[in-house]
Design an enzyme around this catalytic site. Structure first.
Site, PDB file in Angstrom:
ATOM      1  N   ASP A 134      65.200  45.223   6.609  1.00 51.33           N
ATOM      2  CA  ASP A 134      63.987  44.725   6.257  1.00 51.33           C
ATOM      3  C   ASP A 134      64.138  43.715   7.445  1.00 51.33           C
ATOM      4  OD1 ASP A 134      62.598  45.414   4.170  1.00 51.33           O
ATOM      5  OD2 ASP A 134      64.809  44.013   2.904  1.00 51.33           O
ATOM      6  N   LYS A 146      64.524  54.745  -0.342  1.00 49.59           N
ATOM      7  CA  LYS A 146      65.386  54.384   0.511  1.00 49.59           C
ATOM      8  C   LYS A 146      66.230  55.661   0.456  1.00 49.59           C
ATOM      9  CE  LYS A 146      63.693  51.235   3.615  1.00 49.59           C
ATOM     10  NZ  LYS A 146      64.063  50.521   4.862  1.00 49.59           N
ATOM     11  N   ASN A 189      52.657  45.226   5.501  1.00 49.17           N
ATOM     12  CA  ASN A 189      52.286  46.612   4.607  1.00 49.17           C
ATOM     13  C   ASN A 189      52.544  45.606   3.145  1.00 49.17           C
ATOM     14  OD1 ASN A 189      55.617  46.776   3.217  1.00 49.17           O
ATOM     15  ND2 ASN A 189      54.897  47.801   5.275  1.00 49.17           N
ATOM     16  N   GLU A 241      68.664  45.792   0.569  1.00 48.63           N
ATOM     17  CA  GLU A 241      67.179  45.388   0.994  1.00 48.63           C
ATOM     18  C   GLU A 241      65.933  44.765   0.103  1.00 48.63           C
ATOM     19  OE1 GLU A 241      63.622  47.740   2.492  1.00 48.63           O
ATOM     20  OE2 GLU A 241      66.505  48.313   2.969  1.00 48.63           O
ATOM     21  N   ASP A 242      64.742  44.076   0.712  1.00 50.91           N
ATOM     22  CA  ASP A 242      63.504  43.361  -0.425  1.00 50.91           C
ATOM     23  C   ASP A 242      64.546  42.094  -1.125  1.00 50.91           C
ATOM     24  OD1 ASP A 242      62.020  44.518   1.571  1.00 50.91           O
ATOM     25  OD2 ASP A 242      60.673  45.519  -0.555  1.00 50.91           O
TER      26      ASP A 242
END
Length: 587
Positions: free
Chosen positions: A276, A181, A427, A252-253
């Site tokens: 996200d 990122k 994905n 993130e994630d």
């Protein structure tokens, strides 16, 4: 706005970099290393003769050499690993290579290749990049952050590695996501690499394969959860605020519940967002806006199914509701247009395993009481039944359930609308709800398709149809750029809507209803400037940033943007950061 009219980033290659480093110390600093592009004079001054081969090359020569190497790698993981090595060796070349080959290399440095990169991170970890902050070191966080190397950090991407793409818990291997990122912050947004810091909060892993793997580089312990987890994250955030009071922090994630809880807990305390949740929502909504423009039916008249209601699905629905309200619907009217799912089926009052964030998405029992179901008396209502009974015109999948958009469902959808809008967004590629080729075949080429992972063009009636990748990379680099340059203190919902509208305005489908829904990702750096300008101006309008009346905002953006070009070097005895170039000794 046509791509040809997009503002172009400013170039700056003549300002010298001052450094006291020389010899191997200089070559081992990735932000300063130029490899064979060091001039003869620089080789004299910085004692590089003998350490480099005699050839004096250019950045263009080096890009050609690296592309030749990448083309010789037979697998996506091999290319990913090679690019990670390049980033740790020569960052200017790394970013220049991406900027000149965005379409080819975005899938290499980020999705889908980064998925396997995270799974195999322990195999390829060689050189320190970013910070691993582990639970056993929770009392040392201030000490870890205090290194002078990080004095000028302005933005952080942080993950705990629990929900990496659709691959689940990758523990410390999740560091591949913050690294990736941050690389796109620079490659696509022009944010100086020295301003970026990837962070992995290592709270253990519940992935038994990693716990049993002797080469796993993370803390080999089951995940810390509950109160201890919350306290650890709070310790980290508090330390970050002490170190950098004006930091931009991107989550993130993180797993669904944590993702939403952390965003809710900290969004009004510091400048923060979750890509996200909010970034996915922005790029998806922008692409839906482009698609519905091509259908001729306003968003407020579309019937939308969001297949999957984790953090990404919730974020998409929230932003779609706001977009519909801007078109004149009330919140209740907008909600009546949207159908959400969990793993059991349509969310209806009383559906099993609904999380608190999903409760507002559930339909009332009376809404579906008269529906004819394919399995009479079924406990759960399937996607097919919703498509059939509600006349779904827009379908987006964030389920990580491959193949869930079946031919039967898609053909039924096509019965209700001449141009169905279908976005299989999960994905990596292996988890996509359907392939674009199938979707176009089942709808006689009429579907408007966007995907989460990259897919090749599809031939339809003798013409090649480019498939738009609904990639967060269209949003978050420009969003971050606008935030940093405006000096925004918080990230408002209006700023995300501004980013959404800005991206939608660039859709080629606005002028040609058969054109791709999104502009080519090769224009990413220019697109980021458009998004950044919209975000920065909205921050000013929302009162979360102070105006600079001396310089137009677009000029402020261009002045800040970092370009991956080699600059001349001058040697100094006592190295001090140059306030203008913000570059010295690799910082």
């Amino acid at each position: 706005m046509p791509i040809s009219e997009l503002p172009k980033p400013a170039m700056s290659s003549d300002t010298a970099i001052h450094t006291h480093l020389s010899g191997l110390d200089l070559l081992h600093e990735p932000l300063l290393n130029k490899g064979t592009a060091f001039t003869e004079e620089e080789r004299d001054v910085f004692e590089l003769h003998g350490l480099l081969p005699p050839h004096v090359g250019t950045l263009e020569d080096q890009r050609q050499r690296r592309m030749r190497i990448l083309e010789s790698r037979p697998t996506a993981f091999g290319k990913y690993s090679n690019m990670r090595d390049l980033q740790d060796n020569d960052e200017t070349l790394f970013y220049s290579l991406i900027a000149h080959n965005i379409e080819e290399l975005l899938p290499v440095v980020y999705t889908p290749a980064v998925g396997e990169g995270c799974q195999r991170f322990s195999e390829i970890w060689r050189k320190a990049r970013g910070l691993f902050i582990s639970y056993p070191n929770r009392k040392r966080i201030d000490q870890i952050l205090a290194n002078p190397r990080y004095d000028n950090v302005r933005c952080i991407v942080v993950s705990d590695g629990e929900r990496i793409l659709g691959l689940g818990d990758q523990g410390a291997g999740g560091m591949g996501i913050p690294i990736g990122k941050m690389a796109l912050y620079t490659a696509l947004g022009g944010i100086p690499p020295q301003d970026c810091l990837p962070v992995l909060l290592d709270v253990g892993t519940d992935n038994q394969a990693l716990l049993d793997d002797p080469i796993y580089i993370g803390w080999q312990h089951n995940r810390v959860r509950g109160k201890e987890y919350d306290e650890f994250v709070e310790t980290f955030v508090a330390a970050v605020q002490r170190r950098w009071p004006n930091i931009l922090l991107q989550w993130e994630d993180f797993a669904g519940t944590n993702a939403l809880n952390l965003l809710d807990r900290y969004r009004n305390r510091l400048c923060t967002f979750n890509d996200d949740v909010q970034g996915t929502a922005a790029v998806t909504t922008a692409t839906i806006l482009a698609a519905v423009n091509a259908t001729g039916l306003p968003l407020s008249q579309q019937n939308i199914a969001i297949y999957g209601s984790g953090s990404a699905g919730v974020g998409i629905i929230d932003l779609l509701i706001k977009a519909m309200q801007q078109e004149g619907l009330t919140e209740d009217q907008a909600r009546q247009r949207i159908y959400a799912f969990n793993r059991h089926g349509l969310l209806v009052e009383g559906t099993d395993e609904m999380r608190p964030s999903q409760l507002p998405l559930a339909r009332k029992r009376g809404d579906v009481a008269n529906w004819r179901l394919s399995v009479p008396g079924a406990k759960y209502i399937s996607l097919y039944d919703v498509v059939h009974n509600a006349g779904i015109t827009v379908l987006a999948g964030v389920s990580t359930q491959p193949g869930s958009f079946t031919e039967e469902i898609v053909r039924e959808m096509a019965r209700h609308t001449p141009r169905p809008v279908i976005f299989p967004l999960s994905n990596p590629t292996s988890l996509s709800e359907a392939t674009p080729a199938d979707l176009l075949a089942w709808t006689n080429g009429k579907a408007l398709v966007g995907t989460g992972s990259p897919f090749p063009p599809v031939e339809v009636e003798g013409r090649q149809v480019r498939i738009s990748q609904v990639n967060n990379a269209y949003i978050f680099p420009g969003l971050a750029l606008g935030i940093l340059v405006s000096g925004a203190r918080h990230v408002t919902d209006n700023m995300f809507m501004a980013a959404t509208r800005a991206l939608a305005s660039l859709s080629p489908a606005r002028t040609d209803k058969n054109a791709p829904l999104l502009p080519s990702i090769t224009e990413a750096r220019s697109i980021s400037l458009v998004v950044a300008e919209a975000v920065g101006k909205q921050a000013l309008a929302d009162g979360v940033a102070e105006p600079n009346l001396d310089t137009p905002f677009i000029d402020q953006l261009k002045a800040y943007v970092w370009e991956p070009v080699y600059r001349p070097y001058q040697k100094v005895s006592n190295c001090k950061r140059d306030a203008n170039t913000k570059s010295c000794c690799g910082k």
